[in-house]
Motif scaffolding. Structure first.
Motif, PDB file in Angstrom:
ATOM      1  N   UNK A 118       0.820  -1.206   0.000  1.00  0.00           N
ATOM      2  CA  UNK A 118       0.000   0.000   0.000  1.00  0.00           C
ATOM      3  C   UNK A 118       0.859   1.264   0.000  1.00  0.00           C
ATOM      4  N   UNK A 119       0.518   2.179  -0.913  1.00  0.00           N
ATOM      5  CA  UNK A 119       1.196   3.475  -1.014  1.00  0.00           C
ATOM      6  C   UNK A 119       2.706   3.331  -1.205  1.00  0.00           C
ATOM      7  N   UNK A 120       3.121   2.280  -1.867  1.00  0.00           N
ATOM      8  CA  UNK A 120       4.545   2.036  -2.092  1.00  0.00           C
ATOM      9  C   UNK A 120       4.796   1.761  -3.574  1.00  0.00           C
ATOM     10  N   UNK A 121       5.905   2.285  -4.119  1.00  0.00           N
ATOM     11  CA  UNK A 121       6.244   1.979  -5.503  1.00  0.00           C
ATOM     12  C   UNK A 121       6.865   0.593  -5.670  1.00  0.00           C
ATOM     13  N   UNK A 122       7.127  -0.114  -4.568  1.00  0.00           N
ATOM     14  CA  UNK A 122       7.849  -1.385  -4.614  1.00  0.00           C
ATOM     15  C   UNK A 122       6.971  -2.490  -5.189  1.00  0.00           C
ATOM     16  N   UNK A 123       7.489  -3.162  -6.211  1.00  0.00           N
ATOM     17  CA  UNK A 123       6.821  -4.311  -6.810  1.00  0.00           C
ATOM     18  C   UNK A 123       7.427  -5.613  -6.303  1.00  0.00           C
ATOM     19  N   UNK A 124       8.770  -5.660  -6.195  1.00  0.00           N
ATOM     20  CA  UNK A 124       9.477  -6.798  -5.608  1.00  0.00           C
ATOM     21  C   UNK A 124      10.747  -6.270  -4.965  1.00  0.00           C
ATOM     22  N   UNK A 125      11.360  -7.082  -4.088  1.00  0.00           N
ATOM     23  CA  UNK A 125      12.510  -6.587  -3.336  1.00  0.00           C
ATOM     24  C   UNK A 125      13.534  -7.694  -3.132  1.00  0.00           C
ATOM     25  N   UNK A 126      14.658  -7.328  -2.487  1.00  0.00           N
ATOM     26  CA  UNK A 126      15.734  -8.290  -2.304  1.00  0.00           C
ATOM     27  C   UNK A 126      16.567  -8.500  -3.553  1.00  0.00           C
ATOM     28  N   UNK A 127      16.678  -7.467  -4.403  1.00  0.00           N
ATOM     29  CA  UNK A 127      17.473  -7.552  -5.624  1.00  0.00           C
ATOM     30  C   UNK A 127      18.849  -6.919  -5.393  1.00  0.00           C
ATOM     31  N   UNK A 128      19.845  -7.374  -6.182  1.00  0.00           N
ATOM     32  CA  UNK A 128      21.193  -6.850  -5.996  1.00  0.00           C
ATOM     33  C   UNK A 128      21.496  -5.726  -6.980  1.00  0.00           C
ATOM     34  N   UNK A 129      21.473  -6.032  -8.279  1.00  0.00           N
ATOM     35  CA  UNK A 129      21.842  -5.028  -9.277  1.00  0.00           C
ATOM     36  C   UNK A 129      21.164  -5.363 -10.608  1.00  0.00           C
ATOM     37  N   UNK A 130      19.862  -5.080 -10.748  1.00  0.00           N
ATOM     38  CA  UNK A 130      19.128  -5.454 -11.961  1.00  0.00           C
ATOM     39  C   UNK A 130      19.667  -4.743 -13.205  1.00  0.00           C
ATOM     40  N   UNK A 131      19.798  -5.508 -14.290  1.00  0.00           N
ATOM     41  CA  UNK A 131      20.340  -4.954 -15.531  1.00  0.00           C
ATOM     42  C   UNK A 131      19.463  -5.199 -16.750  1.00  0.00           C
ATOM     43  N   UNK A 132      18.458  -6.051 -16.637  1.00  0.00           N
ATOM     44  CA  UNK A 132      17.582  -6.300 -17.774  1.00  0.00           C
ATOM     45  C   UNK A 132      16.195  -6.682 -17.313  1.00  0.00           C
ATOM     46  N   UNK A 133      15.174  -6.234 -18.040  1.00  0.00           N
ATOM     47  CA  UNK A 133      13.784  -6.586 -17.777  1.00  0.00           C
ATOM     48  C   UNK A 133      13.165  -7.063 -19.077  1.00  0.00           C
ATOM     49  N   UNK A 134      12.386  -8.151 -19.012  1.00  0.00           N
ATOM     50  CA  UNK A 134      11.717  -8.648 -20.201  1.00  0.00           C
ATOM     51  C   UNK A 134      10.468  -9.429 -19.848  1.00  0.00           C
ATOM     52  N   UNK A 135       9.430  -9.329 -20.699  1.00  0.00           N
ATOM     53  CA  UNK A 135       8.165 -10.021 -20.486  1.00  0.00           C
ATOM     54  C   UNK A 135       7.957 -11.070 -21.562  1.00  0.00           C
ATOM     55  N   UNK A 136       7.445 -12.239 -21.158  1.00  0.00           N
ATOM     56  CA  UNK A 136       7.096 -13.234 -22.157  1.00  0.00           C
ATOM     57  C   UNK A 136       5.698 -12.931 -22.702  1.00  0.00           C
ATOM     58  N   UNK A 137       5.195 -13.808 -23.577  1.00  0.00           N
ATOM     59  CA  UNK A 137       3.934 -13.502 -24.269  1.00  0.00           C
ATOM     60  C   UNK A 137       2.695 -13.736 -23.419  1.00  0.00           C
ATOM     61  N   UNK A 138       2.864 -14.180 -22.176  1.00  0.00           N
ATOM     62  CA  UNK A 138       1.712 -14.279 -21.276  1.00  0.00           C
ATOM     63  C   UNK A 138       1.841 -13.307 -20.107  1.00  0.00           C
ATOM     64  N   UNK A 139       2.821 -12.403 -20.182  1.00  0.00           N
ATOM     65  CA  UNK A 139       2.931 -11.336 -19.200  1.00  0.00           C
ATOM     66  C   UNK A 139       3.832 -11.596 -18.026  1.00  0.00           C
ATOM     67  N   UNK A 140       4.581 -12.710 -18.020  1.00  0.00           N
ATOM     68  CA  UNK A 140       5.529 -12.965 -16.939  1.00  0.00           C
ATOM     69  C   UNK A 140       6.749 -12.063 -17.082  1.00  0.00           C
ATOM     70  N   UNK A 141       7.182 -11.486 -15.958  1.00  0.00           N
ATOM     71  CA  UNK A 141       8.322 -10.570 -15.940  1.00  0.00           C
ATOM     72  C   UNK A 141       9.574 -11.292 -15.476  1.00  0.00           C
TER      73      UNK A 141
END
Length: 363
Positions: A206-229
């Motif tokens: 609630x009232x937070x921009x956080x979607x997931x946490x406990x990450x070190x150093x993200x460098x790439x984001x990609x979605x498959x054809x059913x919406x998985x990140x």
């Protein structure tokens, strides 16, 4: 662009480059063994980029960020001399001008989003800037999200619009910090924002921009054809990861690297030794023949990989391109081809006279 560089004789990671002139309708072939799939065609669209980091597309324009603070424009296959924007960024190894995202409605609003590192009162921070583009120039700029903790080495920096129209942002972990485990901190997170920087009502906290946490150093984001990140992450010195991101999920850093604790979500793949993963993209087009949809760029491993995955994780990984040195980002263009940028001028590579490059794989 009429000038092409013929990339020939790629065996493992050794390059024998032959410069030739070709017409746009007859790009230079790459002799075997280049990939698992036989002869491929690669076109060089731009050379002498300085520490490029990310790629964005809008109609016939390609935007490339350079860590030194410039947003470069390739229009109709030609690299323009003047940058779209030049920003004052921090001169640190793991920071500067990093990610770029083009608004899904760019044809109406001309919005481009960039993520960059800056210094204020002796401290490093990251912010997201929304640029309004007009005729390849900066018409207006507005900070829509700020005060993301920065560091010399780990700033995350990847930003992309998801299939839900929200802006997703990967932030880095500051050294010796447990911020990634703190929901109130912006360190080591995947953030989910509205296009104006506000917080969506359906975020997991609630009232937070956080979607997931406990990450070190993200460098790439990609979605498959059913919406998985999926997110790629660099480890501190090894244990790079590919994670399937769940809303509200905890991926363990810095309490866990890769696996070992049931409190955290394990990655679908862990790399030891490190490969330094970069951009990630799912390819479902018909212009290029690939055995599997997932394509991964790597810096230390100096390959473009094609991965087979299922519900249990990564089943296989094959190199589909090598010999270019460090590969930072990969993306699918609106024309259905794969684009990539090299990263040989970033201080860890061995650049040639024309590095760094933007390339298009066309077959």
């Amino acid at each position: 662009m009429d000038k092409r560089i013929r990339i020939g004789g790629i065996i493992a990671a050794i390059i024998f480059a032959i410069l030739i002139w070709v017409s746009p309708s007859n790009p230079p072939p790459i002799p075997e063994p280049v990939t698992e799939y036989g002869n491929e065609y690669v076109q060089v669209l731009a050379t002498n980029l300085e520490k490029p980091w990310a790629i964005g597309f809008a109609d016939d324009k390609i935007f490339v960020t350079e860590k030194v603070g410039r947003v470069r424009v390739i229009e109709s296959g030609i690299l323009l001399d003047d940058p779209l924007a030049t920003l004052r960024t921090a001169n640190v190894f793991g920071g500067g001008l990093l990610g770029i995202a083009v608004h899904p409605a760019f044809d109406r609003n001309h919005f481009i989003y960039v993520y960059y590192t800056y210094e204020k009162d002796g401290a490093l921070w990251n912010k997201i800037l929304r640029i309004t583009e007009s005729n390849n120039k900066l018409d207006a700029a507005k900070t829509i999200f700020d005060n993301i903790p920065g560091s010399v080495y780990s700033n995350g920096g990847i930003i992309k619009f998801g299939p839900d129209g929200k802006l997703y942002v990967g932030t880095g972990s500051v050294s010796d910090s447990h911020g990634p485990q703190d929901i109130q901190s912006l360190e080591g997170k995947i953030l989910r924002l509205n296009d104006d920087g506000t917080i969506p009502d359906d975020n997991p906290f609630s009232n937070s921009p956080v979607f997931s946490f406990g990450h070190m150093n993200p460098k790439g984001l990609g979605w498959d054809n059913v919406g998985n990140l999926f997110v790629t992450e660099m480890g501190p010195s090894k244990n790079d990861e590919i994670n399937l991101v769940q809303s509200g999920g905890n991926y363990g850093w810095p309490e866990q690297e890769c696996s070992g604790n049931e409190e955290f979500i394990d990655p679908i793949n862990c790399y030891d030794p490190a490969i330094e993963p970069g951009g990630i993209v799912f390819y479902y087009g018909d212009k290029i023949k690939l055995e599997n949809s997932l394509v991964l760029a790597s810096l230390r491993a100096s390959h473009l990989f094609n991965l087979e995955i299922d519900e249990d994780g990564v089943k296989s990984q094959k190199s589909i391109l090598s010999g270019l040195g460090r590969i930072r980002d990969v993306a699918v263009g609106p024309d259905g081809y794969l684009y990539l940028i090299t990263s040989n001028t970033d201080g860890k590579g061995f650049p040639d006279a024309s590095d760094d490059k933007l390339l298009r794989i066309v077959k």
